[in-house]
Write a protein that holds these residues in place. Structure first.
Motif, PDB file in Angstrom:
ATOM      1  N   ALA A 175     -30.738 -72.191  11.518  1.00 44.96           N
ATOM      2  CA  ALA A 175     -31.866 -71.773  12.406  1.00 44.96           C
ATOM      3  C   ALA A 175     -31.044 -72.903  13.581  1.00 44.96           C
ATOM      4  O   ALA A 175     -31.006 -74.472  13.542  1.00 44.96           O
ATOM      5  CB  ALA A 175     -32.834 -71.982  11.917  1.00 44.96           C
ATOM      6  N   ARG A 176     -31.522 -72.448  14.350  1.00 45.42           N
ATOM      7  CA  ARG A 176     -31.047 -72.995  15.779  1.00 45.42           C
ATOM      8  C   ARG A 176     -32.595 -73.345  16.599  1.00 45.42           C
ATOM      9  O   ARG A 176     -33.882 -72.677  16.477  1.00 45.42           O
ATOM     10  CB  ARG A 176     -30.531 -72.564  16.888  1.00 45.42           C
ATOM     11  N   VAL A 177     -32.763 -74.466  17.090  1.00 45.88           N
ATOM     12  CA  VAL A 177     -34.363 -75.135  17.905  1.00 45.88           C
ATOM     13  C   VAL A 177     -33.468 -75.063  19.222  1.00 45.88           C
ATOM     14  O   VAL A 177     -32.781 -76.562  19.264  1.00 45.88           O
ATOM     15  CB  VAL A 177     -34.773 -76.004  17.322  1.00 45.88           C
ATOM     16  N   GLY A 178     -33.614 -74.709  20.637  1.00 46.59           N
ATOM     17  CA  GLY A 178     -33.721 -75.092  21.801  1.00 46.59           C
ATOM     18  C   GLY A 178     -35.131 -75.436  22.395  1.00 46.59           C
ATOM     19  O   GLY A 178     -36.263 -75.694  22.670  1.00 46.59           O
ATOM     20  N   LEU A 179     -34.597 -76.462  22.536  1.00 50.10           N
ATOM     21  CA  LEU A 179     -35.730 -77.395  24.225  1.00 50.10           C
ATOM     22  C   LEU A 179     -35.356 -77.296  25.089  1.00 50.10           C
ATOM     23  O   LEU A 179     -34.080 -77.871  25.493  1.00 50.10           O
ATOM     24  CB  LEU A 179     -36.556 -78.499  23.244  1.00 50.10           C
ATOM     25  N   VAL A 180     -35.697 -76.026  26.140  1.00 50.28           N
ATOM     26  CA  VAL A 180     -35.899 -76.163  27.519  1.00 50.28           C
ATOM     27  C   VAL A 180     -36.438 -76.833  28.853  1.00 50.28           C
ATOM     28  O   VAL A 180     -37.763 -76.593  28.675  1.00 50.28           O
ATOM     29  CB  VAL A 180     -35.751 -74.535  28.020  1.00 50.28           C
ATOM     30  N   GLY A 181     -36.057 -76.882  30.246  1.00 49.99           N
ATOM     31  CA  GLY A 181     -36.541 -77.619  30.934  1.00 49.99           C
ATOM     32  C   GLY A 181     -36.766 -78.613  30.759  1.00 49.99           C
ATOM     33  O   GLY A 181     -38.655 -79.127  31.058  1.00 49.99           O
ATOM     34  N   LEU A 182     -36.495 -79.380  29.989  1.00 48.66           N
ATOM     35  CA  LEU A 182     -36.864 -80.845  29.780  1.00 48.66           C
ATOM     36  C   LEU A 182     -36.793 -82.095  31.011  1.00 48.66           C
ATOM     37  O   LEU A 182     -35.860 -81.206  31.935  1.00 48.66           O
ATOM     38  CB  LEU A 182     -36.637 -81.484  28.830  1.00 48.66           C
ATOM     39  N   PRO A 183     -37.541 -83.129  31.000  1.00 48.86           N
ATOM     40  CA  PRO A 183     -37.281 -84.096  32.253  1.00 48.86           C
ATOM     41  C   PRO A 183     -35.820 -84.436  32.108  1.00 48.86           C
ATOM     42  O   PRO A 183     -35.683 -84.926  30.972  1.00 48.86           O
ATOM     43  CB  PRO A 183     -38.154 -84.445  32.194  1.00 48.86           C
ATOM     44  N   ASP A 184     -34.852 -84.987  32.864  1.00 47.44           N
ATOM     45  CA  ASP A 184     -33.861 -85.154  32.792  1.00 47.44           C
ATOM     46  C   ASP A 184     -33.838 -86.851  33.276  1.00 47.44           C
ATOM     47  O   ASP A 184     -33.385 -87.829  34.620  1.00 47.44           O
ATOM     48  CB  ASP A 184     -33.094 -84.822  33.725  1.00 47.44           C
ATOM     49  N   ARG A 185     -34.905 -87.329  31.966  1.00 46.45           N
ATOM     50  CA  ARG A 185     -34.174 -88.846  32.296  1.00 46.45           C
ATOM     51  C   ARG A 185     -34.449 -89.843  31.467  1.00 46.45           C
ATOM     52  O   ARG A 185     -34.406 -88.943  30.068  1.00 46.45           O
ATOM     53  CB  ARG A 185     -35.947 -89.119  33.457  1.00 46.45           C
ATOM     54  N   PRO A 186     -33.892 -90.907  31.310  1.00 49.96           N
ATOM     55  CA  PRO A 186     -33.888 -92.117  30.221  1.00 49.96           C
ATOM     56  C   PRO A 186     -35.203 -91.641  28.900  1.00 49.96           C
ATOM     57  O   PRO A 186     -36.288 -91.217  29.499  1.00 49.96           O
ATOM     58  CB  PRO A 186     -33.860 -92.931  30.296  1.00 49.96           C
TER      59      PRO A 186
ATOM     60  N   LEU B  47     -40.255 -76.824  14.304  1.00 53.19           N
ATOM     61  CA  LEU B  47     -40.979 -76.104  15.704  1.00 53.19           C
ATOM     62  C   LEU B  47     -41.527 -76.895  15.672  1.00 53.19           C
ATOM     63  O   LEU B  47     -42.124 -77.677  16.357  1.00 53.19           O
ATOM     64  CB  LEU B  47     -40.647 -74.462  15.328  1.00 53.19           C
ATOM     65  N   GLU B  48     -42.091 -77.455  14.732  1.00 54.65           N
ATOM     66  CA  GLU B  48     -43.182 -78.258  15.118  1.00 54.65           C
ATOM     67  C   GLU B  48     -43.530 -79.656  15.564  1.00 54.65           C
ATOM     68  O   GLU B  48     -44.140 -79.937  16.688  1.00 54.65           O
ATOM     69  CB  GLU B  48     -44.631 -78.249  13.408  1.00 54.65           C
ATOM     70  N   ALA B  49     -42.315 -79.811  15.375  1.00 50.87           N
ATOM     71  CA  ALA B  49     -41.563 -81.163  15.711  1.00 50.87           C
ATOM     72  C   ALA B  49     -41.592 -81.088  17.068  1.00 50.87           C
ATOM     73  O   ALA B  49     -41.721 -82.425  18.603  1.00 50.87           O
ATOM     74  CB  ALA B  49     -40.374 -82.080  14.796  1.00 50.87           C
TER      75      ALA B  49
ATOM     76  N   SER C 246     -40.326 -75.999  27.527  1.00 52.40           N
ATOM     77  CA  SER C 246     -40.741 -73.807  26.612  1.00 52.40           C
ATOM     78  C   SER C 246     -39.338 -74.541  25.302  1.00 52.40           C
ATOM     79  O   SER C 246     -38.281 -75.178  25.373  1.00 52.40           O
ATOM     80  CB  SER C 246     -39.968 -73.439  27.143  1.00 52.40           C
ATOM     81  N   LEU C 247     -40.247 -73.518  24.416  1.00 56.60           N
ATOM     82  CA  LEU C 247     -39.339 -73.629  22.648  1.00 56.60           C
ATOM     83  C   LEU C 247     -38.536 -72.663  22.666  1.00 56.60           C
ATOM     84  O   LEU C 247     -39.031 -71.520  22.487  1.00 56.60           O
ATOM     85  CB  LEU C 247     -40.418 -75.020  21.819  1.00 56.60           C
ATOM     86  N   GLU C 248     -37.467 -72.769  21.984  1.00 56.63           N
ATOM     87  CA  GLU C 248     -36.992 -71.744  22.002  1.00 56.63           C
ATOM     88  C   GLU C 248     -36.520 -71.518  20.534  1.00 56.63           C
ATOM     89  O   GLU C 248     -36.116 -73.131  19.585  1.00 56.63           O
ATOM     90  CB  GLU C 248     -35.753 -71.397  22.749  1.00 56.63           C
ATOM     91  N   GLN C 249     -36.417 -70.667  19.253  1.00 57.25           N
ATOM     92  CA  GLN C 249     -35.351 -70.444  17.854  1.00 57.25           C
ATOM     93  C   GLN C 249     -34.279 -69.574  17.418  1.00 57.25           C
ATOM     94  O   GLN C 249     -34.551 -68.517  19.005  1.00 57.25           O
ATOM     95  CB  GLN C 249     -36.457 -70.515  17.414  1.00 57.25           C
TER      96      GLN C 249
ATOM     97  N   GLU D 290     -26.183 -72.435  24.044  1.00 55.41           N
ATOM     98  CA  GLU D 290     -26.087 -71.505  23.528  1.00 55.41           C
ATOM     99  C   GLU D 290     -26.644 -70.705  25.158  1.00 55.41           C
ATOM    100  O   GLU D 290     -27.128 -71.562  26.410  1.00 55.41           O
ATOM    101  CB  GLU D 290     -28.049 -70.652  23.356  1.00 55.41           C
ATOM    102  N   SER D 291     -26.463 -69.538  25.404  1.00 60.88           N
ATOM    103  CA  SER D 291     -26.258 -68.990  26.834  1.00 60.88           C
ATOM    104  C   SER D 291     -27.709 -68.084  26.813  1.00 60.88           C
ATOM    105  O   SER D 291     -28.231 -68.836  26.433  1.00 60.88           O
ATOM    106  CB  SER D 291     -25.373 -67.532  26.510  1.00 60.88           C
TER     107      SER D 291
END
Length: 297
Positions: A48-59, A104-106, A118-121, A278-279
């Motif tokens: 299964a795939r978990v995607g995290l989108v729109g994250l801050p691009d920093r260390p 997904l909870e993590a 935001s979270l995707e699956q 993922e596209s």
């Protein structure tokens, strides 16, 4: 651990079954002239795939996410992070499908701490991998695998690579077909197989340089081992002679990765890392993907 120790010291190991009289499997170095570029195909079906989108691009962002997963003892397989754009980043990873709810909870807990994203699956996917040393010595191995999958119309959701493995995420309904296509493409049913029909094999002196560098590193690791049982990470390497190329907004359809890497392979260029996430749907609701790879500078 026994296999790792044998590898460090170049000790041949024969694995036998306690329930039969077969000849077993010999694990040993083979000469370059007889070694296959790809030696096998592997599949992990229930992914299964978990995607995290729109994250801050920093260390520190990736550390926060994977710390949350580690706290729940969740096994993570493929990890793909896109090249940041506009101050935002995106990461996808796969877990066994039975662990999806916990993952997904993590991920949700990490996003809450980060304050954005935001979270995707994605379910119903499988990982197919080709395994072998070919990527270190032949420019066309990745292109040949991608072309073999495109010929049967299998689309690639994610791509990640290592020194000896190329892994792709595909629809689970097509995973047997994908395995068969890669197996046939590299002619793994034959005693000896010719190299891919695309790209070039490195000259002998270049192959030997790669081998010598690896042997020197392995011997250094062996010399510093206090106890094999203490080793979690056996070495850390840095390569500052790499360059990254990113191709954005490519159509999400079978054959695109094969076309890109066929062109690179025919240029006689050896590719190291390959990453495709993922596209995404564009303003016209068409799926578009981004593809990144590294080459010698």
């Amino acid at each position: 651990r026994s296999i790792e120790f044998a590898k460090k010291y170049r000790v041949p190991v024969r694995v036998l079954s306690a329930h039969g009289q077969g000849e077993g499997t010999l694990i040993a170095d083979v000469a370059d002239e007889t070694a296959r570029l790809v030696t096998g195909v592997a599949v992990v079906r229930e992914e299964a795939r978990v995607g995290l989108v729109g994250l801050p691009d920093r260390p520190g962002v990736m550390s926060e996410i994977f710390l949350r997963l580690a706290e729940r003892s969740l096994p993570v397989d493929m990890i793909v992070q896109d090249v940041g754009q506009g101050g935002l980043a995106e990461v996808s990873f796969t877990v066994p499908e039975r662990n999806l709810a916990d993952a997904l909870e993590a991920g949700g807990a990490a996003l809450k701490d980060l304050g954005q994203g935001s979270l995707e699956q994605g379910t119903g996917v499988s990982k197919v991998s080709s395994v072998g040393r070919g990527m270190r010595s032949h420019t066309g191995v990745a292109a040949h695998m991608f072309r073999s999958l495109a010929e049967v119309g299998v689309n690639l959701h994610m791509i990640s690579t290592s020194e000896i493995k190329i892994s792709v995420l595909v629809d689970r309904a097509r995973c047997e077909e994908a395995v068969a296509a890669v197996h046939a493409g590299f002619r793994l049913d034959e005693e000896q197989a010719e190299g891919p029909g695309v790209g070039f094999e490195l000259p002998a002196e270049d192959r030997q340089a790669v081998l010598s560098e690896r042997e020197e590193l392995e011997q250094d690791v062996v010399d510093r081992l206090a106890s094999m049982e203490d080793i979690v990470v056996s070495d850390v390497q840095s390569n500052d002679e790499q360059a990254r190329i990113t191709v954005r907004d490519i159509p999400d359809s079978p054959g695109i990765a094969g076309a890109v890497f066929s062109a690179v392979a025919e240029g006689g260029i050896l590719v190291d890392m390959i990453v495709q996430n993922e596209s995404r749907a564009d303003v016209e609701s068409e799926r578009r993907a981004s593809l990144s790879f590294t080459v010698p500078r």
